[in-house]
Scaffold this active site. Structure first.
Site, PDB file in Angstrom:
ATOM      1  N   THR A 158       0.831  -1.208   0.000  1.00 47.85           N
ATOM      2  CA  THR A 158       0.000   0.000   0.000  1.00 47.85           C
ATOM      3  C   THR A 158       0.863   1.254   0.000  1.00 47.85           C
ATOM      4  O   THR A 158       0.387   2.322  -0.370  1.00 47.85           O
ATOM      5  CB  THR A 158      -0.892   0.036   1.258  1.00 47.85           C
ATOM      6  OG1 THR A 158      -0.089  -0.336   2.379  1.00 47.85           O
ATOM      7  CG2 THR A 158      -2.059  -0.929   1.148  1.00 47.85           C
ATOM      8  N   GLY A 180      17.352 -11.271   3.111  1.00 50.85           N
ATOM      9  CA  GLY A 180      16.371 -12.027   2.326  1.00 50.85           C
ATOM     10  C   GLY A 180      15.249 -12.627   3.149  1.00 50.85           C
ATOM     11  O   GLY A 180      14.515 -13.485   2.680  1.00 50.85           O
ATOM     12  N   SER A 213      13.931  -6.385   5.770  1.00 48.01           N
ATOM     13  CA  SER A 213      14.484  -5.147   5.243  1.00 48.01           C
ATOM     14  C   SER A 213      15.893  -4.796   5.677  1.00 48.01           C
ATOM     15  O   SER A 213      16.169  -3.710   6.189  1.00 48.01           O
ATOM     16  CB  SER A 213      13.539  -3.993   5.588  1.00 48.01           C
ATOM     17  OG  SER A 213      13.402  -3.217   4.446  1.00 48.01           O
ATOM     18  N   ASP A 234       9.757   0.834   4.504  1.00 49.28           N
ATOM     19  CA  ASP A 234      10.904   0.204   5.161  1.00 49.28           C
ATOM     20  C   ASP A 234      11.855   1.245   5.750  1.00 49.28           C
ATOM     21  O   ASP A 234      12.288   1.137   6.897  1.00 49.28           O
ATOM     22  CB  ASP A 234      11.668  -0.681   4.167  1.00 49.28           C
ATOM     23  CG  ASP A 234      10.774  -1.728   3.533  1.00 49.28           C
ATOM     24  OD1 ASP A 234       9.637  -1.910   4.024  1.00 49.28           O
ATOM     25  OD2 ASP A 234      11.195  -2.364   2.550  1.00 49.28           O
TER      26      ASP A 234
HETATM   27  C1  GLA Z   1       9.076  -4.006   0.061  1.00 45.61           C
HETATM   28  C2  GLA Z   1       9.194  -2.532  -0.278  1.00 45.61           C
HETATM   29  C3  GLA Z   1       8.219  -1.694   0.569  1.00 45.61           C
HETATM   30  C4  GLA Z   1       6.796  -2.242   0.469  1.00 45.61           C
HETATM   31  C5  GLA Z   1       6.786  -3.753   0.711  1.00 45.61           C
HETATM   32  C6  GLA Z   1       5.445  -4.356   0.465  1.00 45.61           C
HETATM   33  O1  GLA Z   1       9.487  -4.247   1.380  1.00 45.61           O
HETATM   34  O2  GLA Z   1      10.502  -2.067  -0.034  1.00 45.61           O
HETATM   35  O3  GLA Z   1       8.269  -0.346   0.160  1.00 45.61           O
HETATM   36  O4  GLA Z   1       6.213  -1.922  -0.757  1.00 45.61           O
HETATM   37  O5  GLA Z   1       7.724  -4.432  -0.108  1.00 45.61           O
HETATM   38  O6  GLA Z   1       4.523  -3.901   1.391  1.00 45.61           O
END
Ligand code: GLA
Length: 386
Positions: free
Chosen positions: A36, A121, A125, A171
């Site tokens: 989102t 992975g 993040s 993130d």
């Molecule tokens: C990855 C992206 C985020 C977000 C998520 C899904 O982590 O870096 O910005 O879009 O996917 O929610």
């Protein structure tokens, strides 16, 4: 696996002097609100106690010397030549330097050793931790005076323009703005946010790391971003005031069903639904209602698997394990997709049984030893020593 102390020691071993600056940059989990963020929507992530630690010192050589301790790699890059390489971790770091350079800051040579306890992975993040730790370092070194939100925006720009990934801001924002013992509800339209307690009495949040991360993730992510933009463009033809899928109602998604391609229809349906689910999650958490919280998680999983198509067989399997376990209220894949962790809400007294049953079945099915990732929610990036 490195602690702050071992990163500092490795810095001294590599560069022969003590670091001037030490930074902790956490990873993140996300309770709900997936895909989102790049649709100006709502997300509910939190920073976690698994982090990357950076030890940093100055050099007079106009060079960035990086020592990536967890992967035993070293790279020295001249400040005159900040261009993308093929090394992803390096590009995340160089991209941040390049953003400051582009803004007119006079960069100086830095020696950087980094490592931590944040799995790569796993959908927690590590890339944002890399970016945000480095952005905080430059902000400090250059006395740039940027706010945490500005640093998150800078890191996102770097992902877009230097690394080539059109990610949302969740993130980076969570890594920088996390609040201890809380998740944060971020409105990705105006970047306002508030801390939200997410503990549910008698329950625990459980992360199971599938230990798989499929190649497809990056190209599929780029496709999803494009498909969402396509949906918005079409809706704008009759509703010019609509700026993003955040502004689109479920009724409008249905109104355009025959005009959208079948795929774009499903993508839009997921994102519009996910924004509503995030709002409903805030209510369910406020009520302390584990059944409702669990239902929302399950609905998100179904949407991510069927409409958004970012799950994979390993995660579907872990979800099925959770779904049939009597102690689990709900479960879903967390993060961008195609592997990483599931997040489940589990009755406290059933958690050990769920974890061992699910991981054993998973190992039997795929031959992969998954693991539980035990995390707690902490404050965002901090300067540990300077
Ligand atoms: C990855 C992206 C985020 C977000 C998520 C899904 O982590 O870096 O910005 O879009 O996917 O929610």
């Amino acid at each position: 696996m490195h602690s702050i102390e071992s990163v500092k020691q490795q810095f001294v071993a590599a560069f022969g002097y003590a670091p001037a600056l030490v930074i902790r940059a956490p990873g993140r989990i996300n309770i709900i609100g997936e895909h989102t963020d790049y649709n100006q929507g709502l997300v509910l992530p939190g920073a976690i106690d698994k982090a990357l630690f950076f030890a940093i010192g100055h050099n007079d050589d106009q060079v960035l010397r990086f020592r990536a301790l967890d992967i035993s790699q070293a790279q020295d890059i001249s400040l005159d030549h900040l261009v993308p390489t093929n090394e992803l971790w390096l590009d995340y770091l160089l991209g941040i330097a390049q953003q400051f350079q582009e803004e007119g800051f006079q960069l100086q040579g830095l020696d950087v050793a980094f490592g931590g306890n944040l799995p790569i992975g796993a959908g927690v993040s590590s890339s944002a931790a890399l970016e945000c730790g480095m952005a905080t370092a430059w902000n400090h070194v250059l006395q740039a005076g940027k706010s945490r939100t500005e640093l998150a925006q800078l890191a996102q720009r770097s992902s877009h323009t230097f690394v080539g990934i059109p990610c949302g801001i969740m993130d980076q924002f969570a890594s920088l703005q996390g609040v201890a013992d809380h998740a944060i509800l971020i409105d990705c339209r105006d970047l306002s946010f508030k801390a939200v307690p997410v503990s549910v009495e008698g329950c625990e949040w459980v992360l199971l790391n599938s230990k798989v991360s499929h190649q497809l993730a990056e190209s599929a992510y780029i496709d999803r971003v494009k498909e969402c933009a396509e949906a918005v463009k079409l809706v704008q033809s009759r509703y010019p005031e609509v700026e993003s899928l955040r502004d689109v109602t479920p009724g409008q998604v249905e109104e355009f069903k025959s005009e959208f391609s079948e795929v774009v229809y499903r993508r839009a349906r997921f994102v519009v639904g996910e924004n509503f689910r995030t709002m409903m999650m805030i209510k369910a958490l406020g009520e302390g209602n584990p059944e409702k919280v669990g239902q929302l998680l399950n609905m998100t999983q179904l949407g991510l698997a069927q409409d958004y198509e970012v799950s994979c067989s390993e995660i579907d399997f872990l979800f099925a394990q959770a779904y049939r376990h009597p102690g689990v209220y709900g479960s879903r894949i967390m993060g961008g997709g195609f592997g990483g962790c599931t997040l489940s809400l589990v009755q406290k007294e059933q958690r050990d049984n769920f974890v061992s049953t699910a991981l054993e079945a998973y190992h039997q099915e795929f031959g992969v030893q998954g693991e539980e990732l035990v995390v707690s929610l902490v404050d965002g990036v901090s300067i540990v020593a300077s």
